[in-house]
Design a protein around this motif. Structure first.
Motif, PDB file in Angstrom:
ATOM      1  N   LEU A  62       0.940   0.313  16.642  1.00 39.76           N
ATOM      2  CA  LEU A  62       1.523   1.386  16.538  1.00 39.76           C
ATOM      3  C   LEU A  62       1.248   2.331  17.767  1.00 39.76           C
ATOM      4  N   PRO A  63       2.202   3.275  18.081  1.00 40.32           N
ATOM      5  CA  PRO A  63       1.701   4.324  19.093  1.00 40.32           C
ATOM      6  C   PRO A  63       1.029   5.285  18.528  1.00 40.32           C
ATOM      7  N   SER A  64       0.112   5.645  19.534  1.00 39.79           N
ATOM      8  CA  SER A  64      -0.904   6.692  19.298  1.00 39.79           C
ATOM      9  C   SER A  64      -0.544   8.332  19.333  1.00 39.79           C
ATOM     10  N   ASP A  65      -0.791   8.961  18.091  1.00 46.24           N
ATOM     11  CA  ASP A  65      -0.247  10.415  17.875  1.00 46.24           C
ATOM     12  C   ASP A  65      -1.628  11.058  17.804  1.00 46.24           C
ATOM     13  N   GLU A  66      -2.371  11.499  19.029  1.00 49.64           N
ATOM     14  CA  GLU A  66      -3.186  12.048  19.120  1.00 49.64           C
ATOM     15  C   GLU A  66      -3.458  13.743  19.147  1.00 49.64           C
ATOM     16  N   LYS A  67      -4.532  14.264  18.436  1.00 50.13           N
ATOM     17  CA  LYS A  67      -4.622  15.595  18.471  1.00 50.13           C
ATOM     18  C   LYS A  67      -6.088  15.836  18.133  1.00 50.13           C
ATOM     19  N   ASP A  68      -6.379  16.892  18.997  1.00 50.18           N
ATOM     20  CA  ASP A  68      -7.873  17.143  18.967  1.00 50.18           C
ATOM     21  C   ASP A  68      -8.121  18.557  18.010  1.00 50.18           C
ATOM     22  N   GLN A  69      -8.575  18.250  16.995  1.00 49.87           N
ATOM     23  CA  GLN A  69      -8.665  19.302  16.017  1.00 49.87           C
ATOM     24  C   GLN A  69     -10.002  19.983  15.641  1.00 49.87           C
ATOM     25  N   ALA A  70     -10.951  19.143  15.948  1.00 51.33           N
ATOM     26  CA  ALA A  70     -12.559  19.537  15.617  1.00 51.33           C
ATOM     27  C   ALA A  70     -13.300  19.233  16.765  1.00 51.33           C
ATOM     28  N   SER A  71     -14.685  19.914  16.822  1.00 46.85           N
ATOM     29  CA  SER A  71     -15.591  20.020  17.632  1.00 46.85           C
ATOM     30  C   SER A  71     -16.421  18.733  17.555  1.00 46.85           C
ATOM     31  N   PHE A  72     -17.285  18.441  18.460  1.00 46.16           N
ATOM     32  CA  PHE A  72     -18.359  17.549  18.393  1.00 46.16           C
ATOM     33  C   PHE A  72     -19.011  17.808  17.138  1.00 46.16           C
ATOM     34  N   ALA A  73     -19.504  18.842  16.949  1.00 47.58           N
ATOM     35  CA  ALA A  73     -20.289  19.462  16.012  1.00 47.58           C
ATOM     36  C   ALA A  73     -19.753  18.919  14.382  1.00 47.58           C
ATOM     37  N   GLY A  74     -18.400  19.238  14.181  1.00 47.80           N
ATOM     38  CA  GLY A  74     -17.684  18.910  12.997  1.00 47.80           C
ATOM     39  C   GLY A  74     -17.709  17.334  12.852  1.00 47.80           C
ATOM     40  N   ARG A  75     -17.470  16.814  13.965  1.00 43.04           N
ATOM     41  CA  ARG A  75     -17.120  15.142  13.976  1.00 43.04           C
ATOM     42  C   ARG A  75     -18.514  14.387  13.502  1.00 43.04           C
ATOM     43  N   VAL A  76     -19.564  15.088  13.873  1.00 45.33           N
ATOM     44  CA  VAL A  76     -20.983  14.177  13.466  1.00 45.33           C
ATOM     45  C   VAL A  76     -21.389  14.693  12.250  1.00 45.33           C
ATOM     46  N   TYR A  77     -20.853  15.277  11.354  1.00 44.89           N
ATOM     47  CA  TYR A  77     -21.050  15.715   9.938  1.00 44.89           C
ATOM     48  C   TYR A  77     -21.146  14.154   9.244  1.00 44.89           C
ATOM     49  N   ALA A  78     -20.711  13.296   9.943  1.00 45.11           N
ATOM     50  CA  ALA A  78     -20.469  11.842   9.207  1.00 45.11           C
ATOM     51  C   ALA A  78     -21.773  10.962   9.115  1.00 45.11           C
ATOM     52  N   ARG A  79     -22.804  11.468   9.991  1.00 49.15           N
ATOM     53  CA  ARG A  79     -24.093  10.769  10.069  1.00 49.15           C
ATOM     54  C   ARG A  79     -25.318  11.565   9.688  1.00 49.15           C
ATOM     55  N   THR A  80     -26.281  10.999   9.315  1.00 52.93           N
ATOM     56  CA  THR A  80     -27.544  11.787   9.001  1.00 52.93           C
ATOM     57  C   THR A  80     -27.758  12.728   9.993  1.00 52.93           C
ATOM     58  N   GLY A  81     -28.178  13.950   9.986  1.00 48.15           N
ATOM     59  CA  GLY A  81     -28.829  14.631  11.036  1.00 48.15           C
ATOM     60  C   GLY A  81     -27.565  15.520  11.568  1.00 48.15           C
ATOM     61  N   GLY A  82     -26.290  15.180  11.283  1.00 52.38           N
ATOM     62  CA  GLY A  82     -25.233  16.036  11.772  1.00 52.38           C
ATOM     63  C   GLY A  82     -24.879  17.250  11.478  1.00 52.38           C
ATOM     64  N   VAL A  83     -25.185  17.635  10.087  1.00 53.32           N
ATOM     65  CA  VAL A  83     -25.058  18.771   9.774  1.00 53.32           C
ATOM     66  C   VAL A  83     -26.084  19.789  10.292  1.00 53.32           C
ATOM     67  N   SER A  84     -27.472  19.342  10.409  1.00 54.56           N
ATOM     68  CA  SER A  84     -28.518  20.101  10.664  1.00 54.56           C
ATOM     69  C   SER A  84     -28.300  20.487  12.223  1.00 54.56           C
ATOM     70  N   PHE A  85     -27.803  19.306  13.087  1.00 55.36           N
ATOM     71  CA  PHE A  85     -27.583  19.689  14.529  1.00 55.36           C
ATOM     72  C   PHE A  85     -26.390  20.698  14.661  1.00 55.36           C
ATOM     73  N   SER A  86     -25.663  20.815  13.826  1.00 61.39           N
ATOM     74  CA  SER A  86     -24.471  21.451  14.031  1.00 61.39           C
ATOM     75  C   SER A  86     -24.715  22.812  13.643  1.00 61.39           C
ATOM     76  N   VAL A  87     -25.341  23.027  12.686  1.00 58.80           N
ATOM     77  CA  VAL A  87     -25.865  24.215  12.126  1.00 58.80           C
ATOM     78  C   VAL A  87     -26.742  25.283  13.004  1.00 58.80           C
ATOM     79  N   LYS A  88     -27.829  24.367  13.724  1.00 63.34           N
ATOM     80  CA  LYS A  88     -28.743  24.641  14.469  1.00 63.34           C
ATOM     81  C   LYS A  88     -28.006  25.488  15.912  1.00 63.34           C
ATOM     82  N   THR A  89     -26.989  24.634  16.390  1.00 63.49           N
ATOM     83  CA  THR A  89     -26.343  24.968  17.538  1.00 63.49           C
ATOM     84  C   THR A  89     -25.640  26.519  17.193  1.00 63.49           C
ATOM     85  N   VAL A  90     -25.217  26.628  16.134  1.00 67.73           N
ATOM     86  CA  VAL A  90     -24.539  27.805  15.899  1.00 67.73           C
ATOM     87  C   VAL A  90     -25.717  29.148  15.411  1.00 67.73           C
TER      88      VAL A  90
END
Length: 467
Positions: free
Chosen positions: A323-351
């Motif tokens: 399939l062709p790739s329909d790419e969109k950049d919708q989220a930040s680095f911080a939002g994307r690493v919510y997927a793994r342990t420590g991601g939320v902590s890292f994200s909130v701390k940066t803000v």
């Protein structure tokens, strides 16, 4: 560690695939069609006539219905056509199977699989699922080798929506989806596949994680003023939230009132596009239950898992690599690493560091994942033994969402891919995400502070109360 898929679980997914293929192609119209499927399953897996009830109930669960122990199909197909939501319970027992374990029950993986003490076992009858205690973590489903416990699959009602030209359906995908369908498969190719199926678009739930990161950073800054103060998240994990709420009410008082990124995605999309439907796609059985909580119901219409979506792609002969790739950049680095342990902590701390760089009490995070660690940190907080950390992030699955029971790849590999995908974002922090500003403007607001204001319509979308 229990394997995510036992031999029977693989068979169960094949049964689901056959149900999808027939329904999608208009070959699941009568009870005779269902009976034909029963006959094919019996022949393929060498089942006998005594297994008929068992097979029928697994077909019912694959359709999103309750098992019934009925010897024949009656109103199942009619029920699916009129089904606008899947009813609880999500995790259900298929009768007549546990007896085959006999005296060996206590030696089976399933016997001690429920680490939340949500159900108890009787030697001759198998598990008794106590629904008000069950966290729907999926551990018992994954560990049963004989198909005695199963979670309902919600795709068949979705087919009605996707084929209805008058209905707009969005796919909201969890941050952990990257890499789940092959090393070289891009998010844009997954978007193209979902659009091919009839979805209007695919939206990164990580975008709404960015919104919640901002909210929780301001909450931390407001609530944690002294060395003994502490704040609990992760709003994204329903297993963690329900574990704290059910068993540690004193600690729950310190929990963020925020909804999960999944729920916020549904609420925001339905505000932007009234009358639309939202299907969440993620790694988690518990998300199916979260979507049906009374104070959250209505945001997400149906939930699919990665393993289910993989079978759907196979059933519909969708080859992502072509399939062709329909790419969109919708989220930040911080939002994307919510997927793994420590991601939320890292994200909130940066803000937090950005909005309050001169704070006297710095954010000190404690990240825990898995049942044992989650329980231990809660016990420590309850006994006032844990005060080194003032920001506690809990994830019910080992590794975080990338270790969910319905993922397709290894947890370590998924973590690496999530980190790489986060780094690929052109948006580094939630404050840099102009998509948030665009959404707020669409909702009649031009102030990011409205995300924290529970007195206005936008702010109320982010908290755990019925809309």
């Amino acid at each position: 560690m229990v394997e995510k898929f036992t031999e029977f679980q693989a068979k169960r997914m094949e049964i689901f695939r056959e149900v999808v293929k027939r329904e999608w192609n208009g070959k699941l119209l009568t009870n005779d069609d269902l009976e034909e499927l029963v006959a094919e399953i019996k022949k393929k897996y060498d089942y006998n006539d005594e297994d008929d009830l068992f097979i029928r109930d697994h077909i019912r669960v694959a359709m999103g219905l309750n098992p019934s122990q009925s010897k024949s199909f009656t109103y199942e197909l009619e029920d699916i056509k009129n089904l606008d939501h899947i009813e609880k319970p999500i995790v259900t027992k298929i009768e007549g199977r546990c007896e085959s374990c006999g005296k060996e029950l206590e030696e089976r993986d399933c016997y001690n699989s429920c680490k939340y003490e949500a159900h108890m076992y009787k030697r001759s009858k198998g598990p008794i699922i106590v629904n008000e205690k069950c966290l729907n973590c999926g551990s018992c489903v994954s560990s049963c080798s004989f198909g005695a416990i199963a979670d309902k699959i919600e795709f068949l009602p979705i087919t009605n929506l996707l084929k209805d030209e008058e209905t707009t359906v969005y796919a909201a995908v969890a941050p952990s989806i990257v890499g789940q369908f092959g090393d070289d498969i891009t998010m844009g190719q997954i978007r193209t596949a979902l659009k091919y199926m009839g979805f209007q678009d695919m939206i990164e739930v990580a975008l709404f994680a960015d919104m919640l990161t901002i909210k929780e950073a301001f909450e931390f800054d407001h609530l944690v003023k002294k060395e003994d103060d502490f704040f609990l998240t992760s709003c994204c994990c329903p297993v963690w939230i329900r574990l704290v709420e059910n068993n540690y009410p004193e600690v729950f008082e310190h929990m963020s009132p925020s909804v999960s990124p999944m729920v916020l995605s549904g609420r925001m999309l339905k505000k932007l596009y009234p009358d639309s439907k939202v299907v969440f796609i993620g790694p988690c059985i518990a998300k199916k239950s979260e979507a049906k909580e009374p104070e959250l119901a209505g945001a997400i219409d149906f939930v699919l898992t990665y393993s289910e979506l993989d079978e759907i792609f196979k059933a519909l002969d969708i080859n992502l690599a072509e399939l062709p790739s329909d790419e969109k950049d919708q989220a930040s680095f911080a939002g994307r690493v919510y997927a793994r342990t420590g991601g939320v902590s890292f994200s909130v701390k940066t803000v937090v560091n950005r909005i309050a760089p001169r704070r006297l009490v710095k954010l000190r995070a404690k990240k825990v994942d898995g049942v044992k660690e989650c329980k231990q940190i809660l016990e420590d907080l309850l006994a006032a033994k844990e005060r080194e950390a003032n920001f506690v992030e809990g994830m019910g699955c080992d590794g975080g969402c990338v270790g969910g029971p319905r993922t397709n790849i290894d947890t370590d590999k998924a973590t690496k891919i999530v980190n790489e995908y986060g780094e690929d974002s052109l948006i580094m922090t939630p404050f840099d995400n102009m998509n948030i500003i665009k959404i707020l403007q669409e909702l009649g607001s031009d102030r990011i502070e409205d995300l924290m204001d529970e007195g206005n319509e936008v702010g109320r979308l982010l908290i755990r109360e019925k809309q």
